[in-house]
Design an enzyme around this catalytic site. Structure first.
Site, PDB file in Angstrom:
ATOM      1  N   ASN A 262      52.019  38.609  45.703  1.00 20.70           N
ATOM      2  CA  ASN A 262      50.826  38.433  46.533  1.00 20.70           C
ATOM      3  C   ASN A 262      51.008  37.146  47.331  1.00 20.70           C
ATOM      4  OD1 ASN A 262      48.272  37.953  47.554  1.00 20.70           O
ATOM      5  ND2 ASN A 262      47.288  37.667  45.553  1.00 20.70           N
TER       6      ASN A 262
ATOM      7  N   LYS B  84      49.140  35.973  49.554  1.00 21.10           N
ATOM      8  CA  LYS B  84      47.858  35.348  49.933  1.00 21.10           C
ATOM      9  C   LYS B  84      47.902  34.968  51.413  1.00 21.10           C
ATOM     10  CE  LYS B  84      47.293  34.089  45.145  1.00 21.10           C
ATOM     11  NZ  LYS B  84      46.781  33.162  44.149  1.00 21.10           N
TER      12      LYS B  84
ATOM     13  N   HIS C 247      40.751  40.873  43.976  1.00 20.17           N
ATOM     14  CA  HIS C 247      41.361  39.620  43.514  1.00 20.17           C
ATOM     15  C   HIS C 247      40.259  38.576  43.290  1.00 20.17           C
ATOM     16  CE1 HIS C 247      43.673  35.925  43.450  1.00 20.17           C
ATOM     17  NE2 HIS C 247      44.725  36.660  43.180  1.00 20.17           N
TER      18      HIS C 247
ATOM     19  N   GLU D 231      40.055  35.581  44.001  1.00 21.70           N
ATOM     20  CA  GLU D 231      39.756  34.725  45.163  1.00 21.70           C
ATOM     21  C   GLU D 231      38.802  35.432  46.112  1.00 21.70           C
ATOM     22  OE1 GLU D 231      43.827  33.859  46.202  1.00 21.70           O
ATOM     23  OE2 GLU D 231      44.007  32.548  44.456  1.00 21.70           O
TER      24      GLU D 231
ATOM     25  N   GLU E 299      44.148  38.860  35.382  1.00 23.76           N
ATOM     26  CA  GLU E 299      44.457  37.539  35.912  1.00 23.76           C
ATOM     27  C   GLU E 299      43.360  36.553  35.498  1.00 23.76           C
ATOM     28  OE1 GLU E 299      47.209  37.768  39.547  1.00 23.76           O
ATOM     29  OE2 GLU E 299      45.174  38.017  40.263  1.00 23.76           O
TER      30      GLU E 299
ATOM     31  N   GLY F  48      47.404  29.856  40.067  1.00 22.40           N
ATOM     32  CA  GLY F  48      47.783  28.726  40.910  1.00 22.40           C
ATOM     33  C   GLY F  48      47.666  27.370  40.230  1.00 22.40           C
TER      34      GLY F  48
ATOM     35  N   SER G 178      50.194  32.181  37.410  1.00 28.57           N
ATOM     36  CA  SER G 178      51.290  31.225  37.194  1.00 28.57           C
ATOM     37  C   SER G 178      52.518  31.857  36.535  1.00 28.57           C
ATOM     38  CB  SER G 178      50.802  30.011  36.388  1.00 28.57           C
ATOM     39  OG  SER G 178      49.794  29.321  37.109  1.00 28.57           O
TER      40      SER G 178
HETATM   41  P1  PGA Z   1      49.829  32.500  41.045  1.00 30.18           P
HETATM   42  O1  PGA Z   1      48.816  33.597  41.647  1.00 30.18           O
HETATM   43  O2  PGA Z   1      51.051  33.263  40.578  1.00 30.18           O
HETATM   44  O3  PGA Z   1      50.144  31.587  42.202  1.00 30.18           O
HETATM   45  O4  PGA Z   1      49.135  31.821  39.928  1.00 30.18           O
HETATM   46  C1  PGA Z   1      48.670  34.846  41.039  1.00 30.18           C
HETATM   47  C2  PGA Z   1      47.654  35.661  41.785  1.00 30.18           C
HETATM   48  O5  PGA Z   1      46.657  35.115  42.249  1.00 30.18           O
HETATM   49  O6  PGA Z   1      47.825  36.887  41.935  1.00 30.18           O
END
Ligand code: PGA
Length: 249
Positions: free
Chosen positions: A11, A13, A94, A96, A164, A170, A209
């Protein structure tokens, strides 16, 4: 033969540019050489069509879709539009987007229904906050998200769930294997309770992560059928070892 073939999805983003599409070529080349794993990269909408020209065998996916096919929804992109651009997969709900765009479980379900109805592989994201976990409410929170966000109808292989934990996205903090095992078992139980045998064949990804250093340990956990990877999917150097770990698991 595994019941479920692993899926490693990147992803991007709101990252990436035309100049970074060489990474897609390198990821695709390594994925072909590795074999045995489904690999997807989800760049921003603007890079879908150009990424497809570099994709050679891997799936190009989108990070969101609208529930309607067309209409007065400024700034939104529909499933038929994604398909025309070459996307074969979409991420729905997601955390976010649930936070920044205030998407509810019902919104996520409507999007997922449109995506699955259009034949896209659809990754529906769920996950608890740090406070919910600290209060012991993480399983109930995720079970409620599953109940509210997952559609009734889907074709075999196209529905995917991504667990997640919000506090792991992140942040460099990864859930422990014990925590991941507990949650993935609970998600599997919910899927089987709702869909019967078909629920046993839905892939459940872990996200938050995921890196080359922790991928093998995560893939060894029961009911971890792949990963949704943010930061570490932006370069082949970081993403390819995760694909290789999935293939080796
Ligand atoms: P990250 O993000 O691997 O940077 O923690 C994962 C995600 O949001 O799908």
């Amino acid at each position: 033969m595994h019941l479920r073939r692993k899926l490693v999805a990147g992803n991007w983003k709101m990252n990436g540019s035309l100049g970074q599409l060489a990474e897609v070529s390198a990821i695709a080349e390594a994925a072909r050489a590795t074999g045995g794993v489904d690999v997807a990269v989800c760049p921003p909408f603007t890079l879908l069509a150009p990424a497809l020209t570099r994709a050679g065998g891997i799936t190009i996916g989108a990070q969101d879709c609208h529930a309607a096919a067309s209409g007065p929804h400024t700034g939104c992109v529909s499933v038929p539009m994604l398909k025309e651009a070459g996307a074969r997969l979409v991420i729905c709900g997601h955390s976010e987007r649930r936070a920044d765009q205030h998407e509810t479980d019902a919104d996520v379900r409507a999007k997922a229904e449109a995506a699955l109805g259009g034949g896209l592989v659809t990754i529906i994201c769920v996950g608890e906050s740090e406070a919910e976990r600290a209060a012991g409410g993480h399983l109930a929170r995720v079970e409620a998200q599953l109940a509210g966000s997952l559609p009734d109808d889907w074709e075999e292989g196209e529905l995917v769930v991504a667990y997640e934990p919000i506090w792991a996205i992140g942040t460099g903090k990864v859930a422990t294997a014990v925590d991941v095992a507990e949650m993935h078992a609970a998600i599997r139980a919910a899927l089987v309770a709702r869909y019967g045998d078909r629920g046993a064949r839905v892939r459940i990804l872990y996200g938050g992560s995921v890196k080359a250093e922790n991928a093998a340990e995560l893939f060894a956990v029961a009911d971890v059928d792949g990963a949704l990877v943010g930061g570490a999917s932006l370069t082949a150097a970081q993403f390819v070892p995760i694909i290789e770990a999935a293939a080796a698991s």
